[in-house]
Design an enzyme around this catalytic site. Structure first.
Site, PDB file in Angstrom:
ATOM      1  N   HIS A 114       0.628  -1.025   0.417  1.00 24.02           N
ATOM      2  CA  HIS A 114      -0.300   0.269  -0.333  1.00 24.02           C
ATOM      3  C   HIS A 114       0.855   1.647   0.399  1.00 24.02           C
ATOM      4  CE1 HIS A 114      -3.228   2.829   1.394  1.00 24.02           C
ATOM      5  NE2 HIS A 114      -3.785   1.621   0.289  1.00 24.02           N
ATOM      6  N   ASP A 127      -7.881  -5.410  -0.639  1.00 27.63           N
ATOM      7  CA  ASP A 127      -8.113  -5.769  -1.617  1.00 27.63           C
ATOM      8  C   ASP A 127      -8.160  -7.641  -1.130  1.00 27.63           C
ATOM      9  OD1 ASP A 127      -9.122  -4.057  -3.057  1.00 27.63           O
ATOM     10  OD2 ASP A 127      -7.729  -3.950  -3.542  1.00 27.63           O
TER      11      ASP A 127
HETATM   12  N1  ACO Z   1       4.015  -7.510  -4.669  1.00 32.04           N
HETATM   13  C1  ACO Z   1       5.227  -7.745  -4.697  1.00 32.04           C
HETATM   14  N2  ACO Z   1       5.971  -6.290  -4.967  1.00 32.04           N
HETATM   15  C2  ACO Z   1       5.433  -5.106  -5.357  1.00 32.04           C
HETATM   16  C3  ACO Z   1       4.194  -4.733  -4.436  1.00 32.04           C
HETATM   17  C4  ACO Z   1       3.038  -6.270  -4.245  1.00 32.04           C
HETATM   18  N3  ACO Z   1       2.084  -6.959  -3.960  1.00 32.04           N
HETATM   19  N4  ACO Z   1       3.306  -4.528  -4.679  1.00 32.04           N
HETATM   20  C5  ACO Z   1       4.875  -3.085  -4.869  1.00 32.04           C
HETATM   21  N5  ACO Z   1       6.186  -4.732  -4.312  1.00 32.04           N
HETATM   22  C6  ACO Z   1       6.996  -3.560  -5.196  1.00 32.04           C
HETATM   23  C7  ACO Z   1       7.813  -3.141  -6.348  1.00 32.04           C
HETATM   24  O1  ACO Z   1       7.515  -4.442  -7.257  1.00 32.04           O
HETATM   25  C8  ACO Z   1       8.529  -2.372  -6.434  1.00 32.04           C
HETATM   26  O2  ACO Z   1       9.933  -3.132  -6.352  1.00 32.04           O
HETATM   27  P1  ACO Z   1      11.128  -2.823  -6.709  1.00 32.04           P
HETATM   28  O3  ACO Z   1      11.631  -1.494  -6.452  1.00 32.04           O
HETATM   29  O4  ACO Z   1      12.326  -3.598  -7.561  1.00 32.04           O
HETATM   30  O5  ACO Z   1      11.392  -2.049  -8.263  1.00 32.04           O
HETATM   31  C9  ACO Z   1       8.811  -1.430  -4.577  1.00 32.04           C
HETATM   32  O6  ACO Z   1       7.851  -2.728  -3.958  1.00 32.04           O
HETATM   33  C10 ACO Z   1       8.022  -0.630  -4.653  1.00 32.04           C
HETATM   34  O7  ACO Z   1       6.571  -0.332  -5.660  1.00 32.04           O
HETATM   35  P2  ACO Z   1       5.649   0.626  -5.388  1.00 32.04           P
HETATM   36  O8  ACO Z   1       4.451   0.459  -6.647  1.00 32.04           O
HETATM   37  O9  ACO Z   1       6.557   2.117  -6.553  1.00 32.04           O
HETATM   38  O10 ACO Z   1       5.561   1.230  -4.514  1.00 32.04           O
HETATM   39  P3  ACO Z   1       3.921   2.252  -4.431  1.00 32.04           P
HETATM   40  O11 ACO Z   1       4.154   2.157  -2.380  1.00 32.04           O
HETATM   41  O12 ACO Z   1       3.817   3.111  -4.650  1.00 32.04           O
HETATM   42  O13 ACO Z   1       3.010   0.796  -4.516  1.00 32.04           O
HETATM   43  C11 ACO Z   1       0.328  -0.335  -4.672  1.00 32.04           C
HETATM   44  C12 ACO Z   1       1.638   1.549  -4.100  1.00 32.04           C
HETATM   45  C13 ACO Z   1       0.649  -0.064  -5.913  1.00 32.04           C
HETATM   46  C14 ACO Z   1      -0.388  -0.750  -3.971  1.00 32.04           C
HETATM   47  C15 ACO Z   1       1.752  -1.828  -4.709  1.00 32.04           C
HETATM   48  O14 ACO Z   1       1.713  -2.356  -3.284  1.00 32.04           O
HETATM   49  C16 ACO Z   1       0.988  -2.288  -5.140  1.00 32.04           C
HETATM   50  O15 ACO Z   1       0.974  -2.946  -6.894  1.00 32.04           O
HETATM   51  N6  ACO Z   1      -0.085  -3.416  -4.935  1.00 32.04           N
HETATM   52  C17 ACO Z   1      -0.186  -4.360  -5.557  1.00 32.04           C
HETATM   53  C18 ACO Z   1      -1.625  -3.542  -5.782  1.00 32.04           C
HETATM   54  C19 ACO Z   1      -2.901  -3.544  -5.025  1.00 32.04           C
HETATM   55  O16 ACO Z   1      -3.020  -4.878  -3.683  1.00 32.04           O
HETATM   56  N7  ACO Z   1      -3.828  -2.499  -4.880  1.00 32.04           N
HETATM   57  C20 ACO Z   1      -5.075  -2.908  -3.925  1.00 32.04           C
HETATM   58  C21 ACO Z   1      -3.923  -0.901  -3.307  1.00 32.04           C
HETATM   59  S1  ACO Z   1      -5.203  -1.183  -1.727  1.00 32.04           S
HETATM   60  C22 ACO Z   1      -7.189  -0.131  -2.318  1.00 32.04           C
HETATM   61  O17 ACO Z   1      -6.937  -0.242  -3.639  1.00 32.04           O
HETATM   62  C23 ACO Z   1      -7.970  -0.773  -1.712  1.00 32.04           C
END
Ligand code: ACO
Length: 373
Positions: free
Chosen positions: A258, A309
């Site tokens: 998140h 989720d």
């Molecule tokens: N699984 C594996 N790796 C992840 C995940 C995940 N769910 N989420 C983030 N990472 C990793 C990324 O690949 C990235 O790695 P890197 O630095 O090696 O490239 C690092 O963590 C940072 O990722 P960002 O996308 O920059 O982190 P941010 O804080 O912006 O992301 C987000 C938040 C978009 C929710 C992310 O955690 C994600 O994509 N999660 C999966 C989708 C999800 O569950 N969304 C629902 C959000 S809550 C809602 O809507 C109720």
């Protein structure tokens, strides 16, 4: 001009003020913690709280319910449009189109005064579940089930979808998930709605855009992907191997991580027991067991925790709801938050217009077409 500050993805940026909710020290809506709201209030009361600022007393709730129940209907041309859309239309896309169409038929579509916005918000709150259920049944060639006036938001939705009254445990579980999905400060879809109406556009335009933003798997679309992930993992026997190899392939595990909550999402903890209860009833505990294994690996390998989720996808699956309905259900709850933010934005509006950090070519002269190689 002050020195521009750049934060990729606007991370950590305060983009505006709000009195609707805060994620500081646990999520609360207008001062009330979401844990207590799920325990003591229905989603209907929470929607009233978000829209009108205070929890309703019994008379206010009864009047609110009467207004919303009376608005649980769709204009006939929208029903015709549902039948005309390609069979392959995703339910969330149909809902986005439906909200746009509903704007054409709303008698106050162009009135963005505070009171008109609240009246329109109540109508959309009523119409969105009707649209989701009607489109679902039209696509399946089933007769549309008219809304019930006597049922709350969650119970009426399940009734319209299935054509029969749902068990109280299903209604309570869905209701809790709606409360948890109802509002979340400056998340992507809410921000999109605020940007749209900050141009002095209207509520229906803002909500149509918000649904477009919700669709993506990094936001609302994740609750559908959660079940895809669990089904791909195949069950508890294979879950650990599956998640480790998915991480090795640098895949994102939807339902984890998140932008704001780095140590876990309070909403996920609240909904987990309802997902578990629904799985016990349905006899589908294997997905709960697989989820536990994936949670352990994600914590150990990535220091990453479930967001809302993660249990929501499992809960809806145990309730035998079809996967493409999960994100529309999110929208059916979040309409309360979107509308509250639209009202707040327009009550004290300033155009939202940030800057971009230019990374393109340096200034140069145009070469006329005849001399361009
Ligand atoms: N699984 C594996 N790796 C992840 C995940 C995940 N769910 N989420 C983030 N990472 C990793 C990324 O690949 C990235 O790695 P890197 O630095 O090696 O490239 C690092 O963590 C940072 O990722 P960002 O996308 O920059 O982190 P941010 O804080 O912006 O992301 C987000 C938040 C978009 C929710 C992310 O955690 C994600 O994509 N999660 C999966 C989708 C999800 O569950 N969304 C629902 C959000 S809550 C809602 O809507 C109720």
């Amino acid at each position: 001009m002050t020195t521009p500050v750049y934060s990729p993805g606007l991370e950590g940026v305060i983009a505006g003020e709000t009195a609707v909710s805060t994620v500081e020290s646990g999520l609360n809506y207008r001062g009330y913690g979401v844990g207590e709201l799920t325990e003591y209030c229905s989603f209907d009361e929470v929607a009233y709280l978000l829209l009108h600022g205070e929890l309703p007393n019994a008379a206010q709730l009864q009047q609110f319910h009467a207004r919303v129940a009376a608005a649980r209907q769709l204009p006939a041309p929208l029903m015709g449009l549902f039948a005309a859309l390609p069979q392959s239309t995703l339910p969330l896309d149909a809902l986005r189109t439906a909200v746009s169409v509903l704007g054409h038929f709303d008698p106050e579509a162009a009135d963005s005064s505070h009171d008109a916005n609240l009246r329109k918000a109540e109508r959309l709150l009523a119409q969105i579940p009707v649209a989701i259920a009607a489109h679902h049944r039209v696509v399946k060639g089933q007769p549309v089930v008219p809304a019930r006036q006597d049922l709350g938001h969650a119970a009426n939705f399940l009734y319209m979808l299935r054509g029969s009254e749902a068990a109280p445990a299903d209604v309570k579980a869905l209701d809790v998930s709606l409360t948890l999905y109802a509002e979340h400060e400056y998340n992507a879809s809410t921000f999109a709605a605020r940007v749209i109406v900050s141009t002095l556009s209207d509520l229906h335009s803002g909500v149509t855009g918000a649904i477009g933003a919700l669709k993506g798997p990094l936001h609302g679309g994740a609750n559908e992907k959660v079940m895809d992930i669990l089904l791909a993992a195949g069950g508890p026997e294979n879950a650990e191997v599956w998640v480790r190899s998915a991480l090795a392939r640098k895949e994102r595990i939807m339902g984890f991580g998140h932008r704001v909550y780095k140590a876990g999402d309070v909403r996920a903890g609240i909904l987990k027991k309802y997902a578990r209860g629904a799985a016990d009833t349905a006899g589908t505990q294997k997905w709960e067991e697989a989820a536990d294994i994936i949670e352990r690996v994600m914590a150990a390998e990535k220091n990453m925790y479930p967001n809302l989720d993660w249990p929501a996808g499992r809960l809806y699956h145990a309730m035998k709801l079809e996967i493409p309905l999960y994100t529309p259900i999110f929208a059916m709850a979040r309409i309360a938050g979107w509308a509250a933010h639209v009202v707040e934005q327009l009550d004290n509006n300033r155009l939202i217009r940030p800057r971009g950090l230019y990374k393109g070519p340096a200034a140069r002269n145009v070469v006329p077409l005849a001399r361009r190689s």
